[in-house]
Each structure stands twice: as C-alpha cells, then as structure tokens.
Design an enzyme around this catalytic site. Structure first.
Site, PDB file in Angstrom:
ATOM      1  N   ASP A 175       0.879  -1.147  -0.034  1.00 54.44           N
ATOM      2  CA  ASP A 175       0.073   0.092  -0.063  1.00 54.44           C
ATOM      3  C   ASP A 175       0.799   1.286  -0.189  1.00 54.44           C
ATOM      4  O   ASP A 175       2.200   1.375   0.073  1.00 54.44           O
ATOM      5  CB  ASP A 175      -0.793  -0.073   1.076  1.00 54.44           C
ATOM      6  N   LYS A 176       0.140   2.558  -0.191  1.00 53.96           N
ATOM      7  CA  LYS A 176       1.137   3.417  -0.230  1.00 53.96           C
ATOM      8  C   LYS A 176       1.813   4.043   0.768  1.00 53.96           C
ATOM      9  O   LYS A 176       3.041   4.470   0.544  1.00 53.96           O
ATOM     10  CB  LYS A 176      -0.096   4.895  -0.608  1.00 53.96           C
TER      11      LYS A 176
END
Length: 252
Positions: free
Chosen positions: A120-121
């Site tokens: 994820d980011k």
C-alpha cells in the site's frame, strides 16, 4: 461402412484453451484487466476480425492476434525487484495524480510489467514486477504459501503474550488474519521493531492484524519474499533478478 476418425487424429483441430484476454496476458504484453478493456474497446483482432468478447477462445500459436493493429508475439520475460519508497502508489495510473512505481521505471525502456503482489501507499520495501503472469501467480496464489518478511515499527513495546496472539490470529471483516512468525527485533522507550512473516497476504493484512490489538504501525518495510532479500538496494532503485533467483522463488 465409413470408419470413424480416432479422437486424437492429427486431422482433428486443436481447441483453443484460453480466452482472448488471458492469452494476451500470458504473452506478457499487458495485464489481464488491461487486455479485457482493450478487447471491449475494439482494439484487438483475431485473424483480421475485431473481437469484442474477452472470453472468446483464442490460440496465439495458430491465429494472428493484433493489438492496436500490431501483431502480438510473446515478449522477452522480465523479472525485477524494486525498493518502493513510502508514499508511492503501486498502480499503472492513479486517478488522483500521485506518483506510481512506474514513474521510477519510466526511463528504463522496459516492456509492460505488472506488480507481483502489492504494497500500500504507506508501506515500503521489496516489490517484484514481471510480465510473466504464470510466474507471478505462482508467487501470489495463497495455496503456494510463499513467505513474505516485514520489519514493522509499532507504537508500543509488545510482550511475549502479545506476540503469541499475533500468530494465533484474529477474525476481521470475515477474514482470518494471522502471522506465521513474529519476533521482537529491538525496542526503545515507547516504540519497537517487529519482524513479521506472512505466508499469505490479504489487503492491509499486517495493519489490520495489529489494529485488532490496538497497535498502530509507524513504518512497514517488506524486506524479503521467499529467499529473496531486499539487501542494500537503495530506495527508489531497482535491478533485474538473476535466472537463479527467478527459479528459486518459483520453486520455493
């Protein structure tokens, strides 16, 4: 009386085994979802005729398949590892205009590559990319149980009982979340670093598992996939995998 043709006669036409979108994906020219979209947009032809059904059977060895007017052929297989920085999105394009991992590869002259698994980011570390969909599936399908190792900074000092609870697991949103192995790497006055090993990866798996025990993640770094370690690869940098590394990952 006319003799029957045996079922495996060489004159019997071979039946294509895969749908058109999957064939394009297996050739390594784009992802499955990109192929489905291209077919529906009328950009793909088979033996000179536009096909609009992504599931229509096709055979790249016996048919001429074109994408945007160009004959499709299997591309050279590429396997690489990237040290993803925090704040970078693992996506071909982002609707909010954020930087993606593909910005880090833009000047490399590489063919289309898809991420093998996700980060994820807010997460960072080892990300694999390849245009070999069969190899990628081997590493990401839950039944193969390829270990992923993470170093995770948390906002507490976990005790032995809590570490055991993380391996026992929890049910969150109808999914069973657990760690295969957890050890305390080091700790300070308020924070600690854990090494967490997963043999499957659900969406935001570690963050949700820790949140269920009221633990916040401060940093999350993937440091290994199977036997492949991130090592000293700098943030934002990438390198090709060796043939031995590719083989070892797929057989491990």
């Amino acid at each position: 009386m006319t003799a029957r043709r045996p079922p495996h006669s060489p004159h019997t036409a071979a039946v294509p085994r895969h749908g058109l979108a999957r064939v394009l994906s297996k050739l390594g020219v784009c992802s499955r979802s990109q192929a489905e979209r291209a077919v529906r947009e009328g950009r793909v032809s088979v033996d000179g005729r536009i096909v609009l059904d992504p599931e229509r059977p096709a055979d790249a060895e016996r048919q001429h398949i074109c994408l945007d007017g160009q004959l499709v052929a299997a591309v050279t297989r590429v396997y690489l590892m990237l040290n993803k920085p925090r704040g970078i999105v693992v996506s071909a394009a982002d609707e909010r205009g954020r930087d993606t991992v593909y910005h880090l590869l833009a000047s490399a002259g590489l063919p289309w590559l898809g991420p093998v698994g996700r980060l994820d980011k807010a997460s960072e570390g080892l990300l694999l990319l390849s245009n070999d969909s069969v190899w990628a599936a081997r590493l990401t399908e839950p039944r193969h149980h390829v270990d992923k190792t993470y170093h995770v900074q948390v906002d507490c000092i976990p005790d032995a009982a809590l570490l055991e609870q993380l391996t026992a697991g929890v049910v969150d949103q109808g999914e069973r979340l657990m760690a295969r192995h957890v050890v305390l790497l080091r700790s300070g006055e308020k924070h600690a670093w854990l090494e967490i090993v997963l043999d499957e990866g659900r969406n935001r798996h570690i963050r949700r598992l820790l949140a269920a025990h009221h633990i916040n993640v401060l940093r999350l770094i993937r440091v290994a996939v199977g036997s492949l370690a991130l090592g000293d690869l700098a943030k934002g940098q990438w390198r090709h995998l060796s043939a031995e590394e590719v083989s070892r990952l797929s057989s491990g």
